[in-house]
Design an enzyme around this catalytic site. Structure first.
Site, mmCIF file in Angstrom:
data_model
loop_
_atom_site.group_PDB
_atom_site.id
_atom_site.type_symbol
_atom_site.label_atom_id
_atom_site.label_comp_id
_atom_site.label_asym_id
_atom_site.label_seq_id
_atom_site.Cartn_x
_atom_site.Cartn_y
_atom_site.Cartn_z
ATOM 1 N N TYR A 54 33.508 -53.048 -19.365
ATOM 2 C CA TYR A 54 33.772 -53.454 -20.749
ATOM 3 C C TYR A 54 32.913 -54.655 -21.140
ATOM 4 O O TYR A 54 33.088 -55.763 -20.627
ATOM 5 C CB TYR A 54 35.264 -53.784 -20.965
ATOM 6 N N GLY A 197 44.981 -42.959 -29.968
ATOM 7 C CA GLY A 197 43.872 -42.051 -30.232
ATOM 8 C C GLY A 197 42.774 -42.764 -31.011
ATOM 9 O O GLY A 197 41.960 -42.123 -31.660
ATOM 10 N N GLU A 249 52.902 -56.465 -33.426
ATOM 11 C CA GLU A 249 53.475 -55.153 -33.752
ATOM 12 C C GLU A 249 53.625 -54.309 -32.478
ATOM 13 O O GLU A 249 54.681 -53.716 -32.237
ATOM 14 C CB GLU A 249 52.580 -54.417 -34.758
HETATM 15 P P1 NDP Z 1 43.747 -47.535 -28.736
HETATM 16 O O1 NDP Z 1 44.386 -46.207 -28.886
HETATM 17 O O2 NDP Z 1 44.508 -48.599 -28.053
HETATM 18 O O3 NDP Z 1 43.290 -48.003 -30.180
HETATM 19 C C1 NDP Z 1 42.660 -49.227 -30.407
HETATM 20 C C2 NDP Z 1 42.485 -49.358 -31.909
HETATM 21 O O4 NDP Z 1 43.772 -49.452 -32.514
HETATM 22 C C3 NDP Z 1 41.739 -50.619 -32.275
HETATM 23 O O5 NDP Z 1 40.896 -50.283 -33.352
HETATM 24 C C4 NDP Z 1 42.826 -51.578 -32.752
HETATM 25 O O6 NDP Z 1 42.392 -52.452 -33.764
HETATM 26 C C5 NDP Z 1 43.816 -50.608 -33.328
HETATM 27 N N1 NDP Z 1 45.180 -51.155 -33.282
HETATM 28 C C6 NDP Z 1 45.852 -51.607 -32.198
HETATM 29 N N2 NDP Z 1 47.082 -52.021 -32.542
HETATM 30 C C7 NDP Z 1 47.184 -51.836 -33.878
HETATM 31 C C8 NDP Z 1 48.212 -52.073 -34.809
HETATM 32 N N3 NDP Z 1 49.384 -52.564 -34.427
HETATM 33 N N4 NDP Z 1 47.988 -51.756 -36.128
HETATM 34 C C9 NDP Z 1 46.793 -51.230 -36.518
HETATM 35 N N5 NDP Z 1 45.773 -50.979 -35.669
HETATM 36 C C10 NDP Z 1 45.966 -51.281 -34.348
HETATM 37 O O7 NDP Z 1 42.330 -47.274 -28.038
HETATM 38 P P2 NDP Z 1 41.535 -47.789 -26.767
HETATM 39 O O8 NDP Z 1 40.561 -46.736 -26.493
HETATM 40 O O9 NDP Z 1 41.081 -49.168 -26.918
HETATM 41 O O10 NDP Z 1 42.584 -47.714 -25.550
HETATM 42 C C11 NDP Z 1 43.364 -48.795 -25.127
HETATM 43 C C12 NDP Z 1 42.873 -49.363 -23.828
HETATM 44 O O11 NDP Z 1 42.904 -48.406 -22.780
HETATM 45 C C13 NDP Z 1 41.405 -49.807 -23.824
HETATM 46 O O12 NDP Z 1 41.220 -50.976 -24.575
HETATM 47 C C14 NDP Z 1 41.149 -49.919 -22.361
HETATM 48 O O13 NDP Z 1 41.700 -51.103 -21.825
HETATM 49 C C15 NDP Z 1 41.871 -48.685 -21.834
HETATM 50 N N6 NDP Z 1 40.973 -47.512 -21.732
HETATM 51 C C16 NDP Z 1 40.718 -47.010 -20.486
HETATM 52 C C17 NDP Z 1 39.865 -45.950 -20.304
HETATM 53 C C18 NDP Z 1 39.616 -45.433 -18.939
HETATM 54 O O14 NDP Z 1 38.695 -44.604 -18.761
HETATM 55 N N7 NDP Z 1 40.369 -45.858 -17.939
HETATM 56 C C19 NDP Z 1 39.176 -45.301 -21.445
HETATM 57 C C20 NDP Z 1 39.543 -45.867 -22.733
HETATM 58 C C21 NDP Z 1 40.419 -46.913 -22.839
HETATM 59 P P3 NDP Z 1 42.073 -54.014 -33.511
HETATM 60 O O15 NDP Z 1 41.188 -54.090 -32.322
HETATM 61 O O16 NDP Z 1 41.442 -54.405 -34.789
HETATM 62 O O17 NDP Z 1 43.376 -54.728 -33.296
#
Ligand code: NDP
Length: 282
Positions: A54, A197, A249
């Protein structure tokens, strides 16, 4: 915040943690992301997920700055080695580098990020060595299917697999068919990544069901999504949020408990790629 046993580990872990993929690591947005991580910890989201991949280490550095001064024992820090580094020596080196960037002397769990063409036996032995050396408290994997899990379990000599971190959200529920039951049987925690998602849910079919249930709980649709994904023992979710408001949230989801009717309603509203034959009893 509800906590539950994390695979075979003695300690319990809150059902909602914090992801950090794509977390802003520069400028004002990085400062906000650090505040958000600390606020998350304050609210009980002590499981912080990162990876050497990352931001090419920048996410680990940012977390290191965010957690400075917090009691280490309170946190549950997870990082991952890239398949391209996952030889025996490479894994040991990658772990040292992650520890340095995070500013800590141990990880609570260290994962192989994905299977790739990795020499699994070597990597598993390196992870066991890291447990033995006290650099990690437990080992795990990510993006593993049942065959991969079986192979990894066979390759391990001493330590159990603590978790399998996998893609799981309302539009992608295939792990309910095989990986979740397998992990349950072998006491491996399932950690749902990308639980939202990465998308906006307001325009998706089925959202009215989420909104109805959210209203009944005085919750938000995202809180209901997280509560649904973590509805059973052994499952955790790690949404990524880079603002304090989003983190607050998401932390609120840790107290939302859905009843059977609500779970069935969400299951029916989001049937995409779920197990044939209906809702598995998780
Ligand atoms: P998420 O499904 O967690 O979505 C992240 C998005 O949702 C961001 O744009 C964030 O915005 C937004 N968001 C989060 N909380 C809120 C809220 N309460 N209201 C509105 N928008 C919100 O996607 P990720 O792909 O980031 O997955 C989560 C984590 O899983 C990753 O960060 C990583 O640590 C892990 N991961 C692991 C993988 C693997 O291969 N092992 C692959 C992909 C992810 P904002 O940032 O603006 O808050």
């Amino acid at each position: 915040m509800i906590e539950r046993p994390f695979g075979p580990l003695e300690r319990t872990v809150p059902i909602v943690g914090q992801g950090t993929w794509n977390t802003p690591t520069r400028g004002d947005r990085a400062d906000e992301a650090k505040r958000a991580l600390r606020r998350g910890v304050e609210l009980g989201m002590v499981h912080i997920d990162t990876a050497e991949m990352y931001g090419d280490g920048a996410s680990e550095r940012l977390i290191g700055e965010a957690i400075r001064g917090l009691p280490r024992e309170q946190l549950f820090l997870v990082s991952k080695v890239l398949p391209s580094n996952a030889s025996y020596e490479g894994t040991l080196r990658a772990c040292d580098a992650s520890l340095k960037r995070l500013g800590t002397d141990y990880l609570d769990c260290y994962l192989l990020h994905w299977r790739g063409g990795v020499p699994l036996g070597e990597t598993m032995r390196a992870l066991e060595r890291l447990v033995h050396d006290g650099k990690i408290r437990s080992l795990g994997v990510s993006n593993f299917d049942v065959d991969d899990l079986q192979e990894a379990r066979t390759a391990l000599e001493r330590d159990p697999i603590a978790c399998n971190q996998v893609l799981y959200h309302l539009g992608e529920r295939t792990i309910e068919a095989h990986e979740i039951p397998y992990c349950r049987e072998h006491q491996i925690a399932v950690v749902a990544y990308t639980p939202f998602g990465r998308g906006d849910w307001t325009d998706r079919a089925g959202v009215q069901t989420l909104e109805r249930i959210a209203r009944a709980h005085g919750a938000t649709t995202r809180q209901v999504i997280l509560a649904f994904l973590t509805r059973a023992d052994g499952i955790f979710a790690i949404p990524k949020a880079s603002t304090v408001a989003h983190v607050e949230e998401n932390a609120g989801a840790g107290d939302v408990q859905l009843d059977d009717e609500e779970i069935r309603a969400i299951d029916g509203a989001f049937p995409a790629r779920r197990r044939r034959g209906g809702l598995p009893s998780l």
